[in-house]
Enzyme design. Structure first.
Site, mmCIF file in Angstrom:
data_model
loop_
_atom_site.group_PDB
_atom_site.id
_atom_site.type_symbol
_atom_site.label_atom_id
_atom_site.label_comp_id
_atom_site.label_asym_id
_atom_site.label_seq_id
_atom_site.Cartn_x
_atom_site.Cartn_y
_atom_site.Cartn_z
ATOM 1 N N HIS A 1 6.502 4.571 12.242
ATOM 2 C CA HIS A 1 6.223 4.528 10.697
ATOM 3 C C HIS A 1 7.169 5.618 10.332
ATOM 4 C CE1 HIS A 1 3.767 3.471 6.704
ATOM 5 N NE2 HIS A 1 4.729 5.186 7.096
ATOM 6 N N HIS B 1 10.286 7.117 8.316
ATOM 7 C CA HIS B 1 11.020 8.043 6.392
ATOM 8 C C HIS B 1 12.271 7.657 6.235
ATOM 9 C CE1 HIS B 1 7.436 7.510 4.023
ATOM 10 N NE2 HIS B 1 6.782 7.248 4.816
ATOM 11 N N CYS C 1 5.456 9.917 -0.478
ATOM 12 C CA CYS C 1 4.875 10.334 -0.501
ATOM 13 C C CYS C 1 3.799 10.705 -0.929
ATOM 14 C CB CYS C 1 4.264 10.965 1.294
ATOM 15 S SG CYS C 1 3.205 11.669 1.446
ATOM 16 N N ARG D 1 0.395 -1.190 -0.179
ATOM 17 C CA ARG D 1 -0.040 -0.410 -0.028
ATOM 18 C C ARG D 1 0.803 1.842 0.120
ATOM 19 N NH1 ARG D 1 -0.626 4.815 2.630
ATOM 20 N NH2 ARG D 1 -0.008 3.917 4.608
ATOM 21 N N ASP D 2 1.885 1.284 1.094
ATOM 22 C CA ASP D 2 2.440 2.828 0.968
ATOM 23 C C ASP D 2 3.724 2.739 0.562
ATOM 24 O OD1 ASP D 2 2.870 5.197 2.621
ATOM 25 O OD2 ASP D 2 4.256 4.461 4.031
ATOM 26 N N ASN E 1 9.731 3.667 2.339
ATOM 27 C CA ASN E 1 9.700 3.755 3.583
ATOM 28 C C ASN E 1 11.282 3.143 4.608
ATOM 29 O OD1 ASN E 1 6.686 3.975 5.100
ATOM 30 N ND2 ASN E 1 7.021 3.476 2.693
#
Length: 299
Positions: free
Chosen positions: A208, A210, A241, A15-16, A250
């Site tokens: 979370h 980056h 993002c 997803r991300d 990430n």
């Protein structure tokens, strides 16, 4: 150092990780990607997002992907939902875990969700309330830009704490704190955790981070020392993002796993299978793995 004996890795690559790719990844490749991740020992794999295709075309196939993956027992497959409509679509596709999201700053909310911070929280509250009617649904909460915002600069812990507290009280079983543009440093990360943990149990917090400035692993070690035992990561360092210019991917699952293995912390994740899956998706994207470990293994 006081470190947790076990850490739960939340894989966010499907997803991300993929949402910021300019090249559309076919649904069949995404399904195979998730199926391979399911064989690695990961217990949580964030699979897709039920957002409008208008905003993120890469995830327009969310219903197909979620309904076609081979679910493994004891593995969770959460999906991101932005609003009531997204929740309804996710439930129709068989979702049993969802995530809601907001941000720590007004400007990022406006850019990311086209609404104010207050409106973003109201949307989260509505989704959580509806989801809680189904007692089998687990709900996760994401907060973006907890250490810095691409539009407003440095973010104070005092901006993050009340948002995290609301999400937790409303019913989120876990709060993921996102350093969306990777500007955090270890001390700042620790201070944030201490501030949020004054209101929410540490075992309910996730990191979370980056790796834009190469600080992700250092920050993760710092918050591990503060009792955080849930880490979001993305195989092969996929991601970024779309609403945070300059934000790199990430932190790579392979690199996090290497660090945790070196610290003697159990995850239950098979390194060789993770590396293989990272190569699979990187090969499709026609580039080498972005993880440091993946690059070393290719030499």
């Amino acid at each position: 150092m006081r470190l947790p004996r076990n850490v739960k890795l939340v894989e966010v690559g499907p997803r991300d990780g993929l949402q910021n790719e300019s090249r559309i990844v076919p649904a069949e490749i995404k399904v195979e990607f998730i199926n391979q991740l399911s064989e690695t020992g990961l217990k949580v794999i964030e699979s897709t997002s039920f957002v409008s295709p208008k905003w993120i075309p890469q995830l327009a196939d969310s219903e197909f992907v979620l309904s076609h993956i081979k679910r493994k027992k004891n593995v969770q497959y959460p999906v991101l939902v932005p609003n009531k409509q997204g929740l309804e679509n996710a439930l129709k596709a068989g979702a049993t875990e969802i995530a809601v999201f907001t941000a720590a700053t007004e400007t990022f909310c406006q850019k990311n969700t086209n609404c104010s911070l207050e409106e973003s929280l109201n949307r989260c509250a509505e989704v959580i309330l509806l989801a809680k009617k189904n007692k089998k649904i687990n709900i996760r909460g994401y907060i973006s830009c907890v250490l810095g915002c691409p539009y407003e600069g440095e973010v104070k812990a005092s901006q993050v704490v009340p948002i995290a507290e609301k999400l937790f009280k409303w019913g989120c079983h876990e709060i993921s704190l996102g350093d969306t543009i990777g500007v955090g440093t270890p001390i700042k990360a620790q201070l944030l955790i201490d501030a949020v943990a004054a209101k929410i149990p540490r075992r309910k917090l996730a990191a979370h981070f980056h790796d834009t400035y190469g600080q992700a692993l250092a920050n993760l070690l710092a918050v591990l020392e503060k009792g955080v035992a849930v880490i979001d990561s993305s195989v092969s360092g996929l991601g970024g993002c779309p609403y945070a210019k300059g934000a790199s991917g990430n932190v790579a699952t392979e690199d996090v796993l290497y660090m945790l293995n070196g610290l003697g912390i159990e995850t239950g994740v098979d390194m060789e299978k993770i590396l293989k899956t990272g190569r699979f998706i990187s090969d499709f994207l026609n580039r080498p793995p972005r993880s440091k470990l993946g690059q070393v293994k290719m030499l």
